[in-house]
Scaffold this motif. Structure first.
Motif, PDB file in Angstrom:
ATOM      1  N   ALA A 105     -85.607  56.049  56.704  1.00  0.00           N
ATOM      2  CA  ALA A 105     -84.360  55.424  56.258  1.00  0.00           C
ATOM      3  C   ALA A 105     -84.398  55.168  54.754  1.00  0.00           C
ATOM      4  O   ALA A 105     -83.382  55.324  54.065  1.00  0.00           O
ATOM      5  CB  ALA A 105     -84.128  54.122  57.018  1.00  0.00           C
ATOM      6  N   GLN A 106     -85.549  54.783  54.246  1.00  0.00           N
ATOM      7  CA  GLN A 106     -85.654  54.561  52.802  1.00  0.00           C
ATOM      8  C   GLN A 106     -85.531  55.875  52.042  1.00  0.00           C
ATOM      9  O   GLN A 106     -84.945  55.918  50.956  1.00  0.00           O
ATOM     10  CB  GLN A 106     -86.973  53.868  52.485  1.00  0.00           C
ATOM     11  N   ALA A 107     -86.036  56.955  52.611  1.00  0.00           N
ATOM     12  CA  ALA A 107     -85.897  58.255  51.970  1.00  0.00           C
ATOM     13  C   ALA A 107     -84.435  58.676  51.920  1.00  0.00           C
ATOM     14  O   ALA A 107     -83.974  59.265  50.928  1.00  0.00           O
ATOM     15  CB  ALA A 107     -86.733  59.297  52.710  1.00  0.00           C
ATOM     16  N   VAL A 108     -83.680  58.383  52.990  1.00  0.00           N
ATOM     17  CA  VAL A 108     -82.243  58.694  53.008  1.00  0.00           C
ATOM     18  C   VAL A 108     -81.528  57.917  51.910  1.00  0.00           C
ATOM     19  O   VAL A 108     -80.663  58.459  51.200  1.00  0.00           O
ATOM     20  CB  VAL A 108     -81.643  58.378  54.396  1.00  0.00           C
ATOM     21  N   TRP A 109     -81.894  56.646  51.772  1.00  0.00           N
ATOM     22  CA  TRP A 109     -81.259  55.817  50.727  1.00  0.00           C
ATOM     23  C   TRP A 109     -81.573  56.386  49.336  1.00  0.00           C
ATOM     24  O   TRP A 109     -80.678  56.510  48.494  1.00  0.00           O
ATOM     25  CB  TRP A 109     -81.768  54.387  50.828  1.00  0.00           C
ATOM     26  N   CYS A 110     -82.827  56.732  49.093  1.00  0.00           N
ATOM     27  CA  CYS A 110     -83.200  57.281  47.791  1.00  0.00           C
ATOM     28  C   CYS A 110     -82.452  58.590  47.513  1.00  0.00           C
ATOM     29  O   CYS A 110     -82.009  58.841  46.381  1.00  0.00           O
ATOM     30  CB  CYS A 110     -84.708  57.525  47.722  1.00  0.00           C
ATOM     31  N   HIS A 111     -82.288  59.410  48.548  1.00  0.00           N
ATOM     32  CA  HIS A 111     -81.558  60.662  48.366  1.00  0.00           C
ATOM     33  C   HIS A 111     -80.104  60.390  47.986  1.00  0.00           C
ATOM     34  O   HIS A 111     -79.543  61.083  47.123  1.00  0.00           O
ATOM     35  CB  HIS A 111     -81.632  61.493  49.646  1.00  0.00           C
ATOM     36  N   GLU A 112     -79.493  59.408  48.621  1.00  0.00           N
ATOM     37  CA  GLU A 112     -78.098  59.081  48.314  1.00  0.00           C
ATOM     38  C   GLU A 112     -77.965  58.577  46.881  1.00  0.00           C
ATOM     39  O   GLU A 112     -77.026  58.950  46.160  1.00  0.00           O
ATOM     40  CB  GLU A 112     -77.561  58.038  49.296  1.00  0.00           C
ATOM     41  N   MET A 113     -78.904  57.735  46.442  1.00  0.00           N
ATOM     42  CA  MET A 113     -78.844  57.226  45.072  1.00  0.00           C
ATOM     43  C   MET A 113     -79.019  58.364  44.062  1.00  0.00           C
ATOM     44  O   MET A 113     -78.292  58.447  43.062  1.00  0.00           O
ATOM     45  CB  MET A 113     -79.934  56.173  44.844  1.00  0.00           C
ATOM     46  N   SER A 114     -79.987  59.246  44.328  1.00  0.00           N
ATOM     47  CA  SER A 114     -80.212  60.349  43.397  1.00  0.00           C
ATOM     48  C   SER A 114     -79.004  61.276  43.364  1.00  0.00           C
ATOM     49  O   SER A 114     -78.654  61.816  42.304  1.00  0.00           O
ATOM     50  CB  SER A 114     -81.474  61.122  43.776  1.00  0.00           C
ATOM     51  N   LYS A 115     -78.340  61.466  44.496  1.00  0.00           N
ATOM     52  CA  LYS A 115     -77.154  62.315  44.541  1.00  0.00           C
ATOM     53  C   LYS A 115     -76.042  61.729  43.675  1.00  0.00           C
ATOM     54  O   LYS A 115     -75.372  62.457  42.921  1.00  0.00           O
ATOM     55  CB  LYS A 115     -76.683  62.466  45.991  1.00  0.00           C
ATOM     56  N   LEU A 116     -75.842  60.407  43.766  1.00  0.00           N
ATOM     57  CA  LEU A 116     -74.822  59.764  42.946  1.00  0.00           C
ATOM     58  C   LEU A 116     -75.123  59.924  41.455  1.00  0.00           C
ATOM     59  O   LEU A 116     -74.231  60.225  40.655  1.00  0.00           O
ATOM     60  CB  LEU A 116     -74.725  58.279  43.292  1.00  0.00           C
ATOM     61  N   LEU A 117     -76.389  59.732  41.091  1.00  0.00           N
ATOM     62  CA  LEU A 117     -76.767  59.866  39.684  1.00  0.00           C
ATOM     63  C   LEU A 117     -76.624  61.301  39.202  1.00  0.00           C
ATOM     64  O   LEU A 117     -76.115  61.556  38.111  1.00  0.00           O
ATOM     65  CB  LEU A 117     -78.205  59.382  39.483  1.00  0.00           C
ATOM     66  N   VAL A 118     -77.094  62.251  40.010  1.00  0.00           N
ATOM     67  CA  VAL A 118     -77.031  63.654  39.595  1.00  0.00           C
ATOM     68  C   VAL A 118     -75.583  64.097  39.433  1.00  0.00           C
ATOM     69  O   VAL A 118     -75.246  64.829  38.490  1.00  0.00           O
ATOM     70  CB  VAL A 118     -77.784  64.541  40.613  1.00  0.00           C
ATOM     71  N   GLU A 119     -74.705  63.658  40.327  1.00  0.00           N
ATOM     72  CA  GLU A 119     -73.294  64.029  40.204  1.00  0.00           C
ATOM     73  C   GLU A 119     -72.710  63.550  38.887  1.00  0.00           C
ATOM     74  O   GLU A 119     -71.956  64.274  38.222  1.00  0.00           O
ATOM     75  CB  GLU A 119     -72.498  63.453  41.373  1.00  0.00           C
ATOM     76  N   ARG A 120     -73.065  62.330  38.502  1.00  0.00           N
ATOM     77  CA  ARG A 120     -72.543  61.807  37.235  1.00  0.00           C
ATOM     78  C   ARG A 120     -73.144  62.535  36.047  1.00  0.00           C
ATOM     79  O   ARG A 120     -72.459  62.898  35.095  1.00  0.00           O
ATOM     80  CB  ARG A 120     -72.825  60.300  37.123  1.00  0.00           C
ATOM     81  N   LEU A 121     -74.449  62.757  36.072  1.00  0.00           N
ATOM     82  CA  LEU A 121     -75.123  63.366  34.925  1.00  0.00           C
ATOM     83  C   LEU A 121     -74.832  64.857  34.799  1.00  0.00           C
ATOM     84  O   LEU A 121     -75.013  65.428  33.720  1.00  0.00           O
ATOM     85  CB  LEU A 121     -76.630  63.123  35.020  1.00  0.00           C
TER      86      LEU A 121
END
Length: 395
Positions: A260-276
């Motif tokens: 579950a923590q890995a899923v959360w980290c993936h979601e956060m990285s996806k949000l950041l990558v989309e912006r950057l």
């Protein structure tokens, strides 16, 4: 005089070649030795010291890299309706300066209009915040020793002369809040020179340097500290923007299992990558910082208290924020300044373009530029005056 500073730096060449990259001296010709004299005469400095409540640390004396205790040149004054004040004493300050101290006055642009006008021009050109400190010294004793600053500096030698030693950097792009610090300067300077009146100097962030005058001379110079725009700043802004996402505002899944923590980290990285991955990200960040830049001054008494500006064609109008941003479409115009936003008809474009140029203009000139009556121009300017981003007064 004010646009001269940008010309001295070479206009856009400074941004493209010098800023943050290398130190450079911009020498004055023999005929231009007084080109900065209008920014701060000795008489003007004396008047500021005489008429403002300037106490440490804003006004301070320094020698050999250490700040001199205020008790050695100040006297405590008490008042019935104001806080006590450590008032600098002219004869004690002069004695410290004779003994080799350097006088420093921070943020002088806030109290001296010629320097304030120069700062507005620099901020408009460089699109970053600028703070100006004044330095006065008389002896070869160094006020601050060999040191580096966490921002680029433009030095304007107003009067007298001062010797400089440039050592270069030991840590690339150091920050005020950093993970490590290098306190050992290089052993030998890479450049030594004397700035004469009218000369300018650029020192990049993180470059070690030292300055002192020759015995028997005097020196009065201004340092313009330039605000930085770093990757840390942009990432902090992106994180603030992401507060709009519920998943970012939610509690961390600290009691969940590794999956579950890995899923959360993936979601956060996806949000950041989309912006950057947005190619306009840097421009959006810079525009946001410009739009948030505050106003400088702006009191407009008695006009600001009236229900409506007088329809006076000779009324002088000026923008008091130097980094306003205009977003244009065929039908509308959006103005962002000092953390506020207005949506206006595109007909207002010429009027706002005239204001954003930074030059004060009369009400009749602005109305003519927008091809409207002065009465119609007043309707728009009333909004801006009540929002604190313009100042008005008699011509």
């Amino acid at each position: 005089m004010i646009d001269l500073i940008v010309e001295v730096l070479g206009g856009d060449r400074f941004l493209a070649q010098d800023l943050g990259r290398a130190h450079r001296v911009y020498p004055a010709s023999s005929a231009d030795r007084d080109r900065f004299a209008g920014l701060l005469a000795w008489a003007a400095l004396n008047q500021l010291l005489d008429t403002h409540r300037l106490e440490p640390p804003r006004l301070r004396l320094s020698a050999d890299g250490a700040t001199i205790p205020a008790s050695e040149y100040c006297q405590r004054r008490t008042y019935r309706r104001m806080p006590p004040w450590e008032a600098p004493q002219p004869h004690l300050v002069a004695e410290q300066l004779r003994n080799g101290a350097t006088l420093v006055l921070d943020a002088i642009e806030e109290m001296h209009p010629p320097i304030g006008a120069m700062v507005s021009t620099l901020e408009r050109h460089l699109r970053t915040g600028v703070q100006v400190n004044a330095y006065a010294s008389w002896t070869a004793r160094e006020g601050f020793g060999v040191h580096w600053d966490d921002h680029d500096v433009i030095v304007l030698q107003v009067s007298g002369a001062k010797g400089w030693r440039i050592y270069g950097p030991t840590r690339p792009a150091p920050l005020y809040r950093d993970v490590e610090f290098d306190d050992t300067p290089p052993e030998h300077p890479i450049d030594e020179f004397v700035l004469q009146a009218g000369d300018a100097l650029h020192v990049p962030r993180g470059w070690w340097h030292a300055a002192a005058v020759s015995t028997g001379q005097h020196s009065l110079h201004l340092t313009c500290g330039l605000g930085t725009h770093t990757g840390v700043d942009l990432l902090s802004w992106v994180v603030d923007e992401l507060r709009a996402q519920p998943s970012v505002r939610a509690d961390l899944p600290r009691r969940a299992g590794p999956d579950a923590q890995a899923v959360w980290c993936h979601e956060m990285s996806k949000l950041l990558v989309e912006r950057l991955n947005d190619p306009s990200m840097i421009d959006a960040y810079l525009a946001a910082r410009d739009a948030a830049s505050g106003a400088r001054g702006g009191f407009s008494l008695p006009h600001a208290v009236h229900e409506r500006l007088k329809d006076d064609p000779d009324l002088l109008v000026r923008l008091v924020t130097s980094r306003a941003v205009l977003h244009r479409t065929e039908q509308t115009l959006t103005l962002e300044a000092a953390g506020q936003r207005w949506t206006l008809a595109s007909q207002a474009t010429p009027l706002l373009d005239a204001l954003i140029s930074g030059r004060p203009a009369t009400l009749s000139t602005l109305a003519q530029a927008a091809n409207v009556t002065t009465d119609q121009a007043v309707d728009l300017l009333d909004q801006l005056l009540r929002s604190g981003i313009i100042a008005v007064g008699e011509a």
